[in-house]
Write a protein that holds these residues in place. Sequence first.
Motif, mmCIF file in Angstrom:
data_model
loop_
_atom_site.group_PDB
_atom_site.id
_atom_site.type_symbol
_atom_site.label_atom_id
_atom_site.label_comp_id
_atom_site.label_asym_id
_atom_site.label_seq_id
_atom_site.Cartn_x
_atom_site.Cartn_y
_atom_site.Cartn_z
ATOM 1 N N SER A 85 0.816 -1.216 0.000
ATOM 2 C CA SER A 85 0.000 0.000 0.000
ATOM 3 C C SER A 85 0.852 1.270 0.000
ATOM 4 O O SER A 85 0.341 2.357 -0.275
ATOM 5 N N GLU A 86 2.167 1.148 0.292
ATOM 6 C CA GLU A 86 3.065 2.306 0.286
ATOM 7 C C GLU A 86 3.461 2.717 -1.135
ATOM 8 O O GLU A 86 4.047 3.773 -1.331
ATOM 9 N N PHE A 87 3.166 1.877 -2.113
ATOM 10 C CA PHE A 87 3.547 2.133 -3.501
ATOM 11 C C PHE A 87 2.341 2.669 -4.269
ATOM 12 O O PHE A 87 1.196 2.405 -3.914
ATOM 13 N N GLU A 88 2.613 3.401 -5.341
ATOM 14 C CA GLU A 88 1.538 3.899 -6.213
ATOM 15 C C GLU A 88 0.685 2.727 -6.667
ATOM 16 O O GLU A 88 1.227 1.689 -7.077
ATOM 17 N N PRO A 89 -0.645 2.865 -6.625
ATOM 18 C CA PRO A 89 -1.521 1.748 -7.014
ATOM 19 C C PRO A 89 -1.267 1.239 -8.439
ATOM 20 O O PRO A 89 -1.337 0.051 -8.695
ATOM 21 N N GLY A 96 13.829 -7.005 -9.928
ATOM 22 C CA GLY A 96 14.920 -6.279 -10.577
ATOM 23 C C GLY A 96 14.599 -4.819 -10.839
ATOM 24 O O GLY A 96 15.481 -4.053 -11.218
ATOM 25 N N LEU A 97 13.341 -4.401 -10.626
ATOM 26 C CA LEU A 97 12.958 -3.011 -10.835
ATOM 27 C C LEU A 97 13.662 -2.126 -9.810
ATOM 28 O O LEU A 97 13.603 -2.386 -8.610
ATOM 29 N N MET A 98 14.374 -1.096 -10.295
ATOM 30 C CA MET A 98 15.044 -0.177 -9.382
ATOM 31 C C MET A 98 14.131 1.014 -9.142
ATOM 32 O O MET A 98 13.610 1.605 -10.080
ATOM 33 N N LEU A 99 13.935 1.325 -7.874
ATOM 34 C CA LEU A 99 13.086 2.444 -7.481
ATOM 35 C C LEU A 99 13.892 3.403 -6.623
ATOM 36 O O LEU A 99 14.899 3.030 -6.027
ATOM 37 N N SER A 100 13.429 4.628 -6.536
ATOM 38 C CA SER A 100 14.095 5.636 -5.718
ATOM 39 C C SER A 100 13.246 5.910 -4.486
ATOM 40 O O SER A 100 12.044 6.136 -4.586
ATOM 41 N N PHE A 101 13.885 5.869 -3.334
ATOM 42 C CA PHE A 101 13.225 6.128 -2.062
ATOM 43 C C PHE A 101 13.929 7.307 -1.403
ATOM 44 O O PHE A 101 15.013 7.701 -1.810
ATOM 45 N N ALA A 102 13.335 7.859 -0.348
ATOM 46 C CA ALA A 102 13.989 8.906 0.436
ATOM 47 C C ALA A 102 14.379 8.304 1.776
ATOM 48 O O ALA A 102 13.584 7.612 2.410
ATOM 49 N N ASP A 103 15.631 8.553 2.200
ATOM 50 C CA ASP A 103 16.057 8.054 3.510
ATOM 51 C C ASP A 103 15.630 9.039 4.602
ATOM 52 O O ASP A 103 14.934 10.024 4.329
#
Length: 149
Positions: A85-89, A96-103
């Motif tokens: 639920s934290e990801f876009e629906p 293998g999909l690379m995603l960008s998060f904020a620390d």
Amino acid sequence: MRELAIGPGTKVTLHFSLSLPDGEMVDSNFEGSPATFTVGDGQMLKGFEKALYGLCEGAREEFVIPPEDGFGAHNPNNLQIISRSEFEPGLELSEGLMLSFADAQNAELPGVVVDFNDDEVTVDFNHPLAGRDIVFKVAVLEIEPAQVH
């Protein structure tokens, strides 16, 4: 050619390549412009720098850099399970999909999806080359004393 060897206090211009032991190329500038760095300036990982110590202009070498001197060991604590639920629906997940998060400091932190289902997504925040031996090839073009500012 000068007899100056690579070490602290030197500025180095070289061609390099990074590959995996199976031959898969990770990065190379042999076909392009050479890289220039000053030993100790942080542009190059210490383990890669140390492998160069003592080389002179014209040297062509190949080193195998172990994980502890390269991108670090693979740390299982860097695997995080995040609620789907934290990801876009509409986000289509794949291994293998690379995603960008904020620390915590709001800096960009890349993560790779390693597993997912309808409820949870497992993301690996290790460097993609963590835990891998790296074959480091170099051709030293120029070595000069670093300019002290």
